[in-house]
Design a protein around this motif. Sequence first.
Motif, PDB file in Angstrom:
ATOM      1  N   THR A 154     -19.479  31.346  38.326  1.00  0.00           N
ATOM      2  CA  THR A 154     -19.811  31.245  36.894  1.00  0.00           C
ATOM      3  C   THR A 154     -20.750  30.103  36.552  1.00  0.00           C
ATOM      4  OG1 THR A 154     -17.877  29.853  36.499  1.00  0.00           O
ATOM      5  CG2 THR A 154     -17.590  32.246  36.240  1.00  0.00           C
ATOM      6  N   GLY A 155     -20.786  29.091  37.411  1.00  0.00           N
ATOM      7  CA  GLY A 155     -21.544  27.892  37.077  1.00  0.00           C
ATOM      8  C   GLY A 155     -20.777  26.916  36.212  1.00  0.00           C
TER       9      GLY A 155
ATOM     10  N   ASP B 234     -11.452  41.566  34.636  1.00  0.00           N
ATOM     11  CA  ASP B 234     -12.695  40.812  34.596  1.00  0.00           C
ATOM     12  C   ASP B 234     -12.952  40.317  33.175  1.00  0.00           C
ATOM     13  OD1 ASP B 234     -13.311  41.107  37.313  1.00  0.00           O
ATOM     14  OD2 ASP B 234     -14.165  43.099  36.954  1.00  0.00           O
ATOM     15  N   VAL B 235     -13.376  39.086  33.055  1.00  0.00           N
ATOM     16  CA  VAL B 235     -13.645  38.491  31.747  1.00  0.00           C
ATOM     17  C   VAL B 235     -14.949  37.705  31.806  1.00  0.00           C
ATOM     18  CG1 VAL B 235     -11.196  38.313  31.128  1.00  0.00           C
ATOM     19  CG2 VAL B 235     -12.321  36.393  32.273  1.00  0.00           C
ATOM     20  N   SER B 236     -15.539  37.492  30.650  1.00  0.00           N
ATOM     21  CA  SER B 236     -16.658  36.557  30.519  1.00  0.00           C
ATOM     22  C   SER B 236     -16.504  35.882  29.173  1.00  0.00           C
ATOM     23  CB  SER B 236     -18.003  37.278  30.602  1.00  0.00           C
ATOM     24  OG  SER B 236     -18.136  38.220  29.557  1.00  0.00           O
TER      25      SER B 236
ATOM     26  N   PRO C  51      -2.263  32.897  29.550  1.00  0.00           N
ATOM     27  CA  PRO C  51      -2.266  33.163  28.107  1.00  0.00           C
ATOM     28  C   PRO C  51      -3.541  32.667  27.438  1.00  0.00           C
ATOM     29  CG  PRO C  51      -0.136  32.283  28.786  1.00  0.00           C
ATOM     30  CD  PRO C  51      -1.051  32.158  29.963  1.00  0.00           C
ATOM     31  N   SER C  52      -4.037  31.515  27.906  1.00  0.00           N
ATOM     32  CA  SER C  52      -5.256  30.949  27.314  1.00  0.00           C
ATOM     33  C   SER C  52      -6.451  31.869  27.538  1.00  0.00           C
ATOM     34  CB  SER C  52      -5.541  29.572  27.925  1.00  0.00           C
ATOM     35  OG  SER C  52      -4.468  28.683  27.701  1.00  0.00           O
ATOM     36  N   GLN C  53      -6.604  32.384  28.746  1.00  0.00           N
ATOM     37  CA  GLN C  53      -7.744  33.255  29.042  1.00  0.00           C
ATOM     38  C   GLN C  53      -7.611  34.618  28.364  1.00  0.00           C
ATOM     39  OE1 GLN C  53      -9.336  32.984  33.276  1.00  0.00           O
ATOM     40  NE2 GLN C  53      -7.480  31.724  33.468  1.00  0.00           N
TER      41      GLN C  53
END
Length: 274
Positions: free
Chosen positions: A231-232, A200-202, A102-104
């Motif tokens: 992602t680093g 996919d998300v950023s 849910p957070s993402q």
Amino acid sequence: MMQHRTIRAQGGTVHYWIDKKENAESIVFTHGVTADHTMFEKQVSYFEKAYTLLLWDVPMHGRSRPYQNFSYQDTAEILHQILVREALHKVFLVGMSMGGYPSQHFAKAYPDQVQGLIALDTTPLGLRYYSKSDLWWLKQVVPMAKVFPTAILRWSMAASVSLTHYAYQTMRSMLVPLSKAEILEQMRVAYTYFAIENQDVSFPFPVLILVGEKDCTGKVKTYCKAWAKHTGYPLHFIQKARHFSNADNPEQVNKEIETFIITIRQGSDSHASL
């Protein structure tokens, strides 16, 4: 002092708890599958004096039962509605295990409302991380759990995620009110909709990944390492902790969260002064 409130959503009534502080950063805590907001007891006692805190029982969990037509996108929209109602314009998200989803999803839909994300013993959204084999095994979790008698299922679930007596007892206390059918349904829905809604998300804001050094739940540690590598994002291991790391070692988890928030605050202050 935490105030208990409710909001009506399309699938049922969702319960949340809030403690507002003037001119303070806001932290939203989202719990894991078969759990509820009480899993953050040690975080509330640590942060309540200096921060606005929001905790909630995710649909189908805790007091937000019964609930129909669960989806992670729905949970993101409900969280948005809660933040609008409470006039919380910028928040830090802490998502534990399932609570990371849910957070993402919220963070993807409303990135301007997020100051930072703390991914706590959870895994990333993103198609690259999960093989067909991974998704197949995810579907086997509920069928395998069905073979356990209710008492043994509760014991095994609590024992597998905890290293300390406190973490074990806290997990047990959240499982006891649930029937075996409810436990299995929560797990089925959580895992099914993760695969269905994965994307996919950023993120344009800082992310911190925390995971118990002894977390042996599925491939959580493996996914977290891949997430950090791709992602680093910084990945910090919580010492002497399994999957329920914020109960096994709340001291380190709380310090990690606080340091993350302070670092972002100082960065914002320095940019504002330029």
